[in-house]
Design an enzyme around this catalytic site. Structure first.
Site, PDB file in Angstrom:
ATOM      1  N   ASN A   1      -5.624  -7.396  -0.550  1.00  0.00           N
ATOM      2  CA  ASN A   1      -7.043  -7.175  -0.854  1.00  0.00           C
ATOM      3  C   ASN A   1      -7.121  -6.294  -2.098  1.00  0.00           C
ATOM      4  O   ASN A   1      -6.853  -5.097  -2.029  1.00  0.00           O
ATOM      5  CB  ASN A   1      -7.716  -6.494   0.345  1.00  0.00           C
ATOM      6  CG  ASN A   1      -9.145  -6.068   0.042  1.00  0.00           C
ATOM      7  OD1 ASN A   1      -9.719  -6.444  -0.980  1.00  0.00           O
ATOM      8  ND2 ASN A   1      -9.723  -5.262   0.936  1.00  0.00           N
ATOM      9  N   TRP A   2      -7.467  -6.914  -3.213  1.00  0.00           N
ATOM     10  CA  TRP A   2      -7.482  -6.165  -4.482  1.00  0.00           C
ATOM     11  C   TRP A   2      -8.699  -5.254  -4.619  1.00  0.00           C
ATOM     12  O   TRP A   2      -8.777  -4.473  -5.577  1.00  0.00           O
ATOM     13  CB  TRP A   2      -7.443  -7.151  -5.661  1.00  0.00           C
ATOM     14  CG  TRP A   2      -6.058  -7.628  -5.965  1.00  0.00           C
ATOM     15  CD1 TRP A   2      -4.923  -7.412  -5.214  1.00  0.00           C
ATOM     16  CD2 TRP A   2      -5.639  -8.380  -7.118  1.00  0.00           C
ATOM     17  NE1 TRP A   2      -3.841  -7.997  -5.824  1.00  0.00           N
ATOM     18  CE2 TRP A   2      -4.240  -8.595  -6.990  1.00  0.00           C
ATOM     19  CE3 TRP A   2      -6.302  -8.885  -8.222  1.00  0.00           C
ATOM     20  CZ2 TRP A   2      -3.508  -9.298  -7.936  1.00  0.00           C
ATOM     21  CZ3 TRP A   2      -5.568  -9.586  -9.174  1.00  0.00           C
ATOM     22  CH2 TRP A   2      -4.185  -9.787  -9.034  1.00  0.00           C
ATOM     23  N   LYS A   3      -9.665  -5.375  -3.734  1.00  0.00           N
ATOM     24  CA  LYS A   3     -10.887  -4.567  -3.839  1.00  0.00           C
ATOM     25  C   LYS A   3     -11.460  -4.715  -5.263  1.00  0.00           C
ATOM     26  O   LYS A   3     -11.374  -5.797  -5.830  1.00  0.00           O
ATOM     27  CB  LYS A   3     -10.605  -3.118  -3.442  1.00  0.00           C
ATOM     28  CG  LYS A   3      -9.889  -3.058  -2.071  1.00  0.00           C
ATOM     29  CD  LYS A   3      -9.794  -1.700  -1.499  1.00  0.00           C
ATOM     30  CE  LYS A   3      -9.066  -1.769  -0.154  1.00  0.00           C
ATOM     31  NZ  LYS A   3      -8.978  -0.509   0.545  1.00  0.00           N
TER      32      LYS A   3
ATOM     33  N   HIS B   1     -15.258  -5.296   6.360  1.00  0.00           N
ATOM     34  CA  HIS B   1     -14.362  -4.250   5.856  1.00  0.00           C
ATOM     35  C   HIS B   1     -15.066  -2.894   5.952  1.00  0.00           C
ATOM     36  O   HIS B   1     -16.282  -2.797   5.720  1.00  0.00           O
ATOM     37  CB  HIS B   1     -13.949  -4.542   4.406  1.00  0.00           C
ATOM     38  CG  HIS B   1     -12.793  -3.704   3.973  1.00  0.00           C
ATOM     39  ND1 HIS B   1     -12.933  -2.392   3.604  1.00  0.00           N
ATOM     40  CD2 HIS B   1     -11.462  -3.983   3.892  1.00  0.00           C
ATOM     41  CE1 HIS B   1     -11.744  -1.893   3.303  1.00  0.00           C
ATOM     42  NE2 HIS B   1     -10.828  -2.846   3.461  1.00  0.00           N
TER      43      HIS B   1
ATOM     44  N   GLU C   1     -15.160  -0.480   4.014  1.00  0.00           N
ATOM     45  CA  GLU C   1     -15.856  -0.056   2.790  1.00  0.00           C
ATOM     46  C   GLU C   1     -17.231  -0.695   2.700  1.00  0.00           C
ATOM     47  O   GLU C   1     -18.187  -0.089   2.198  1.00  0.00           O
ATOM     48  CB  GLU C   1     -14.978  -0.392   1.565  1.00  0.00           C
ATOM     49  CG  GLU C   1     -13.818   0.600   1.460  1.00  0.00           C
ATOM     50  CD  GLU C   1     -12.554   0.037   0.852  1.00  0.00           C
ATOM     51  OE1 GLU C   1     -12.617  -0.995   0.174  1.00  0.00           O
ATOM     52  OE2 GLU C   1     -11.487   0.651   1.067  1.00  0.00           O
TER      53      GLU C   1
ATOM     54  N   GLU D   1      -7.843  -1.918  10.875  1.00  0.00           N
ATOM     55  CA  GLU D   1      -7.673  -0.989   9.761  1.00  0.00           C
ATOM     56  C   GLU D   1      -8.306   0.354  10.134  1.00  0.00           C
ATOM     57  O   GLU D   1      -9.524   0.544   9.960  1.00  0.00           O
ATOM     58  CB  GLU D   1      -8.353  -1.530   8.504  1.00  0.00           C
ATOM     59  CG  GLU D   1      -7.799  -2.861   8.035  1.00  0.00           C
ATOM     60  CD  GLU D   1      -8.013  -3.077   6.532  1.00  0.00           C
ATOM     61  OE1 GLU D   1      -7.022  -3.317   5.847  1.00  0.00           O
ATOM     62  OE2 GLU D   1      -9.157  -2.971   6.052  1.00  0.00           O
TER      63      GLU D   1
ATOM     64  N   GLY E   1      -6.155   3.894   2.061  1.00  0.00           N
ATOM     65  CA  GLY E   1      -6.100   4.558   0.752  1.00  0.00           C
ATOM     66  C   GLY E   1      -5.764   6.028   0.818  1.00  0.00           C
ATOM     67  O   GLY E   1      -5.908   6.748  -0.167  1.00  0.00           O
TER      68      GLY E   1
ATOM     69  N   SER F   1      -2.710   1.794   4.164  1.00  0.00           N
ATOM     70  CA  SER F   1      -1.553   2.387   3.487  1.00  0.00           C
ATOM     71  C   SER F   1      -0.242   1.673   3.811  1.00  0.00           C
ATOM     72  O   SER F   1       0.802   2.318   3.942  1.00  0.00           O
ATOM     73  CB  SER F   1      -1.456   3.883   3.801  1.00  0.00           C
ATOM     74  OG  SER F   1      -2.591   4.560   3.301  1.00  0.00           O
TER      75      SER F   1
ATOM     76  N   GLY G   1      -3.973  -3.069   0.666  1.00  0.00           N
ATOM     77  CA  GLY G   1      -4.855  -2.717  -0.439  1.00  0.00           C
ATOM     78  C   GLY G   1      -4.045  -2.324  -1.665  1.00  0.00           C
ATOM     79  O   GLY G   1      -3.508  -3.162  -2.382  1.00  0.00           O
ATOM     80  N   GLY G   2      -3.912  -1.016  -1.888  1.00  0.00           N
ATOM     81  CA  GLY G   2      -3.297  -0.478  -3.102  1.00  0.00           C
ATOM     82  C   GLY G   2      -1.958  -1.111  -3.468  1.00  0.00           C
ATOM     83  O   GLY G   2      -1.715  -1.435  -4.631  1.00  0.00           O
TER      84      GLY G   2
HETATM   85  P1  13P Z   1      -4.783   0.502   1.389  1.00  0.00           P
HETATM   86  O1  13P Z   1      -3.565  -0.389   1.632  1.00  0.00           O
HETATM   87  O2  13P Z   1      -4.984   0.836  -0.046  1.00  0.00           O
HETATM   88  O3  13P Z   1      -4.762   1.684   2.302  1.00  0.00           O
HETATM   89  O4  13P Z   1      -6.077  -0.377   1.785  1.00  0.00           O
HETATM   90  C1  13P Z   1      -6.097  -1.037   3.008  1.00  0.00           C
HETATM   91  C2  13P Z   1      -7.279  -1.920   3.036  1.00  0.00           C
HETATM   92  O5  13P Z   1      -8.407  -1.455   3.102  1.00  0.00           O
HETATM   93  C3  13P Z   1      -7.055  -3.377   2.974  1.00  0.00           C
HETATM   94  O6  13P Z   1      -8.219  -4.077   3.248  1.00  0.00           O
END
Ligand code: 13P
Length: 257
Positions: A18-20, A103, A105, A172, A178, A213, A234-235
């Protein structure tokens, strides 16, 4: 802990990036070229969720590499005066198979709640998209012993889901997103067991991914927990090198499952 349900069944595990709100075309093309140097073994599925602007240009190169395409969000209406929104047909047209719904966020920053999340799920199913429904508790909720009730409430959007609807769930924990913090193997195992039990109670039998993470160094441990059938990253999915390492580590665990 009940072992009811068949959450140990060897389904094809999924590693999804997930590149956000990250990535422009040049970086994305570079990423795909680098990813191709380390193709994923067939027994594991790989998907990428870039921002909307990169869906069309990445669809064909990813298809050629056997990587599924997904979107990070969707609006439930089919078309019309909804400035800034993207509907399911547009996502299909861009080559998407998956769409992330719920999600944290979007729940926390954009204020999306169950009512809207239900509409999005139904719109996804009606248009042949597979939603990845994200659930997870905040730190205070875990500390107050409310994790299971929060998850039950978030999963209640599946109560009226059509039978056999294509679905993946991602656990999650919000405090692990993050932050560099990950849930411990015990927390992951226990929480995934609870989610699988809830899903069974609601009449669904689907993969449950872990997210929060996930990095190359912790993938094997997290993917080795019972009831974990992949990761939403994510990251660490922004660099082809780290994402490939996660895919390879998850594939090794899945091969031994
Ligand atoms: P991180 O891997 O950056 O913690 O993000 C997880 C995430 O929200 C994937 O949707």
């Amino acid at each position: 802990m009940s072992q009811s349900g068949n959450y140990t069944s060897p389904r094809r595990h999924l590693i999804a990036g997930n590149w956000k709100m990250n990535g422009i075309l040049e970086e994305a093309q570079q990423f795909v070229a680098e990813l191709a140097e380390n193709p994923a073994p067939d027994h594991i599925e790989v998907a990428l969720m870039p921002p909307f602007t990169l869906l069309h240009p990445l669809a064909e190169p990813l298809r050629q590499k056997g990587v599924q395409l997904g979107a990070q969000s969707v609006y439930h209406e089919p078309k019309g005066a909804f400035t800034g929104s993207i509907c399911p047909v547009m996502l299909r047209d861009a080559g998407c198979h998956y769409v992330i719904v719920g999600h944290s966020e979007r729940r926390d920053i954009m204020g999306e709640a169950n009512e809207l999340i239900s509409k999005k799920l139904n719109a996804a199913w009606e248009n042949g998209l597979e939603p990845i429904l994200c659930v997870g508790e905040h730190l205070e909720e875990r500390q107050d012993g409310e994790t299971n009730s929060v998850l039950r409430q978030q999963l209640s959007v599946l109560e009226d889901a059509p039978e056999g609807a294509a679905l993946t769930v991602a656990y999650e924990p919000v405090w692990a997103i993050g932050t560099g913090l990950t849930a411990s193997p015990e927390q992951v195992t226990e929480t995934h067991a609870f989610i699988h039990e809830e899903l069974t109670r609601l009449g669904h039998d689907c993969r449950v991914l872990y997210g929060g993470s996930v990095k190359p160094e912790n993938t094997a441990e997290l993917m080795g927990c019972a009831g974990v059938e992949g990761a939403l990253v994510g990251g660490a999915s922004l660099q082809a090198e780290s994402f490939s390492k996660i895919v390879q580590a998850a594939a090794s665990v899945a091969a031994g499952a």
